[in-house]
Each structure stands twice: as C-alpha cells, then as structure tokens.
Motif scaffolding. Structure first.
Motif, short mmCIF file in Angstrom:
data_model
loop_
_atom_site.label_atom_id
_atom_site.label_comp_id
_atom_site.label_asym_id
_atom_site.label_seq_id
_atom_site.Cartn_x
_atom_site.Cartn_y
_atom_site.Cartn_z
N GLN A 184 8.13 -9.09 11.18
CA GLN A 184 8.09 -7.70 11.63
C GLN A 184 8.22 -6.75 10.43
OE1 GLN A 184 11.24 -6.75 14.34
NE2 GLN A 184 10.42 -4.77 14.85
N LEU A 185 9.13 -7.08 9.50
CA LEU A 185 9.30 -6.24 8.32
C LEU A 185 8.04 -6.24 7.46
CD1 LEU A 185 12.95 -7.10 7.25
CD2 LEU A 185 12.12 -4.99 8.27
N VAL A 186 7.39 -7.41 7.36
CA VAL A 186 6.15 -7.48 6.59
C VAL A 186 5.07 -6.61 7.24
CG1 VAL A 186 4.26 -9.05 5.99
CG2 VAL A 186 6.61 -9.72 5.53
N GLU A 187 4.97 -6.70 8.56
CA GLU A 187 3.98 -5.89 9.28
C GLU A 187 4.26 -4.39 9.10
OE1 GLU A 187 1.17 -6.86 10.69
OE2 GLU A 187 1.66 -8.90 10.06
N GLU A 188 5.54 -4.02 9.20
CA GLU A 188 5.89 -2.61 9.00
C GLU A 188 5.55 -2.15 7.59
OE1 GLU A 188 9.99 -2.00 10.00
OE2 GLU A 188 9.68 -2.48 12.11
N ALA A 189 5.84 -3.01 6.60
CA ALA A 189 5.54 -2.65 5.22
C ALA A 189 4.03 -2.51 5.03
CB ALA A 189 6.10 -3.71 4.27
N LYS A 190 3.25 -3.40 5.66
CA LYS A 190 1.80 -3.30 5.54
C LYS A 190 1.30 -2.00 6.16
CE LYS A 190 0.51 -8.19 5.53
NZ LYS A 190 -0.15 -9.26 6.32
N SER A 191 1.84 -1.65 7.34
CA SER A 191 1.38 -0.43 8.00
C SER A 191 1.77 0.80 7.18
CB SER A 191 1.92 -0.33 9.43
OG SER A 191 3.33 -0.16 9.41
N ARG A 192 3.00 0.79 6.62
CA ARG A 192 3.40 1.93 5.78
C ARG A 192 2.52 2.02 4.53
NH1 ARG A 192 9.71 1.18 5.33
NH2 ARG A 192 9.00 -0.90 5.65
N ALA A 193 2.21 0.87 3.94
CA ALA A 193 1.36 0.86 2.74
C ALA A 193 -0.03 1.38 3.10
CB ALA A 193 1.28 -0.53 2.15
N SER A 194 -0.53 0.97 4.26
CA SER A 194 -1.84 1.44 4.70
C SER A 194 -1.83 2.95 4.91
CB SER A 194 -2.23 0.72 6.00
OG SER A 194 -3.44 1.23 6.48
N GLU A 195 -0.76 3.45 5.55
CA GLU A 195 -0.64 4.90 5.77
C GLU A 195 -0.56 5.64 4.44
OE1 GLU A 195 2.76 5.47 8.25
OE2 GLU A 195 1.81 4.52 10.00
N GLU A 196 0.25 5.11 3.51
CA GLU A 196 0.37 5.75 2.20
C GLU A 196 -0.97 5.74 1.47
OE1 GLU A 196 2.89 7.39 0.59
OE2 GLU A 196 3.91 7.30 2.52
N GLY A 197 -1.70 4.62 1.58
CA GLY A 197 -3.02 4.53 0.95
C GLY A 197 -3.96 5.56 1.53
N ALA A 198 -3.92 5.72 2.87
CA ALA A 198 -4.78 6.71 3.51
C ALA A 198 -4.42 8.12 3.05
CB ALA A 198 -4.66 6.60 5.03
N LYS A 199 -3.11 8.38 2.92
CA LYS A 199 -2.67 9.70 2.44
C LYS A 199 -3.14 9.94 1.01
CE LYS A 199 1.48 10.18 5.28
NZ LYS A 199 2.95 10.21 5.28
N ILE A 200 -3.02 8.92 0.18
CA ILE A 200 -3.43 9.07 -1.22
C ILE A 200 -4.93 9.29 -1.31
CG2 ILE A 200 -3.65 7.80 -3.40
CD1 ILE A 200 -0.92 6.53 -2.78
N ILE A 201 -5.70 8.54 -0.49
CA ILE A 201 -7.15 8.73 -0.49
C ILE A 201 -7.52 10.13 -0.02
CG2 ILE A 201 -9.26 7.97 0.69
CD1 ILE A 201 -8.15 5.11 0.55
N ALA A 202 -6.84 10.59 1.04
CA ALA A 202 -7.12 11.93 1.55
C ALA A 202 -6.79 12.98 0.50
CB ALA A 202 -6.33 12.19 2.83
N ALA A 203 -5.65 12.80 -0.19
CA ALA A 203 -5.27 13.76 -1.23
C ALA A 203 -6.29 13.73 -2.37
CB ALA A 203 -3.87 13.44 -1.75
N ALA A 204 -6.75 12.52 -2.74
CA ALA A 204 -7.73 12.41 -3.81
C ALA A 204 -9.04 13.07 -3.41
CB ALA A 204 -7.96 10.94 -4.17
N LYS A 205 -9.45 12.87 -2.13
CA LYS A 205 -10.69 13.52 -1.68
C LYS A 205 -10.55 15.03 -1.71
CE LYS A 205 -12.54 9.88 1.28
NZ LYS A 205 -12.87 9.48 2.65
N ALA A 206 -9.39 15.53 -1.24
CA ALA A 206 -9.17 16.98 -1.25
C ALA A 206 -9.17 17.51 -2.68
CB ALA A 206 -7.84 17.32 -0.56
N GLU A 207 -8.57 16.78 -3.58
CA GLU A 207 -8.53 17.21 -4.98
C GLU A 207 -9.93 17.18 -5.58
OE1 GLU A 207 -6.45 15.84 -9.15
OE2 GLU A 207 -5.52 15.23 -7.25
N ALA A 208 -10.69 16.14 -5.25
CA ALA A 208 -12.06 16.05 -5.74
C ALA A 208 -12.90 17.21 -5.19
CB ALA A 208 -12.68 14.72 -5.35
N GLU A 209 -12.67 17.54 -3.93
CA GLU A 209 -13.39 18.68 -3.32
C GLU A 209 -13.02 19.98 -4.03
OE1 GLU A 209 -16.14 20.39 -0.99
OE2 GLU A 209 -15.69 18.25 -0.99
N GLN A 210 -11.76 20.15 -4.33
CA GLN A 210 -11.33 21.36 -5.04
C GLN A 210 -11.96 21.41 -6.43
OE1 GLN A 210 -7.07 21.26 -5.02
NE2 GLN A 210 -6.90 22.12 -2.95
#
Length: 156
Positions: free
Chosen positions: A85-111
């Motif tokens: 369960q902890l591994v699954e939670e860590a994977k989901s958090r990492a996935s969410e963080e990755g999505a946030k980082i990608i979104a931030a990078a896209k926004a920065e690239a757009e700017q």
C-alpha cells in the motif's frame, strides 16, 4: 537312630528361635517391605500422573506454538500488505508530482514562447521603422508613430 537329649535341646532352641523371629524380627521386616511396596506404588502412580501432565503440557505448548505461528503469519501478511500500500501511495504521489512538474514546465515554456514572440515583434517593429526610415530617408518621430507601432505589434 536314637533320640537323645541334644536333639531335643536343639529342637527347643530352634522353636525358641522361630518364635523370637516371628515375634520380634519378622513384623518389622514385613512392615518395611509393605512400606517399600507402598512407596513404589505411589512412585508409579506419580510417574503416570506426571506422564499425563507432560502430555497435556506438550499439547498446550503445541497449541501455543500453532497460535504463535498463525499470529506471525498474520502479522507478516499485514506488513506485506502495508508495504504494498505504501509503495502504491508513493507511486501515485510521484505520478502526481511528475504531472505537476510537467504542467509547470509547459506553462513556463508557453510563457517563454510568449516572451520570445513579443521580443520578435519588437525587433520586427524596430526593423520596420528602420526600413521605413531608410526608404523615406528621413527620421521617423517615435512619439508620433508609437500608436502605429503598437498596432503593427498586435497584427504580427
């Protein structure tokens, strides 16, 4: 064969010895033998009782060991499930963080792209003004033509 006095005396002594032995020696020996037989019987009874208690104790130990094994297996399964369960939670958090980082990078690239377009527009506007100056061979007044340049920027 003649019966004489010594034989009669020996018989009397033998009978006295038998009577003395039966009266004083034999009862303590019989009592000691009876007591020893009783102790042996009590010892055998105690040994049988101890054997039965040992069997019960072994059964109880086996039951406790079985319960301990079951408890250990349950705890191990719970620990494995919690780890999964902890591994699954860590994977989901990492996935969410990755999505946030990608979104931030896209926004920065757009700017950055917007900034680059603005800079390019300003350079094009500057080049257009210089080109117009050279064509007209006279200097263009920047204050008068600022509105014209702004419209040109928005069109580009």
């Amino acid at each position: 064969m003649s019966i004489n006095g010594t034989l009669i005396a020996q018989m009397i002594v033998f009978l006295i010895l038998v009577w003395f032995t039966m009266k004083f020696v034999w009862p303590p020996i019989i009592a000691a033998l009876d007591e020893r037989a009783k102790k042996i019987a009590d010892g055998l009874s105690a040994a049988d009782k101890a054997k039965a208690e040992l069997t019960q104790a072994n059964q109880k130990v086996e039951q406790q060991l079985s319960a301990a094994r079951d408890d250990a297996a349950k705890r191990l399964a719970d620990a494995e499930r919690l780890a999964q369960q902890l591994v699954e939670e860590a994977k989901s958090r990492a996935s969410e963080e990755g999505a946030k980082i990608i979104a931030a990078a896209k926004a920065e690239a757009e700017q950055e792209a917007v900034k680059a377009r603005e800079a390019l527009r300003e350079q094009v506007a500057g080049l257009a003004v210089k080109g117009a100056e050279q064509i007209l061979r006279r200097e263009v007044n920047a204050g008068v033509h600022a509105e014209l340049l702004t419209r040109l920027k928005t069109e580009l």
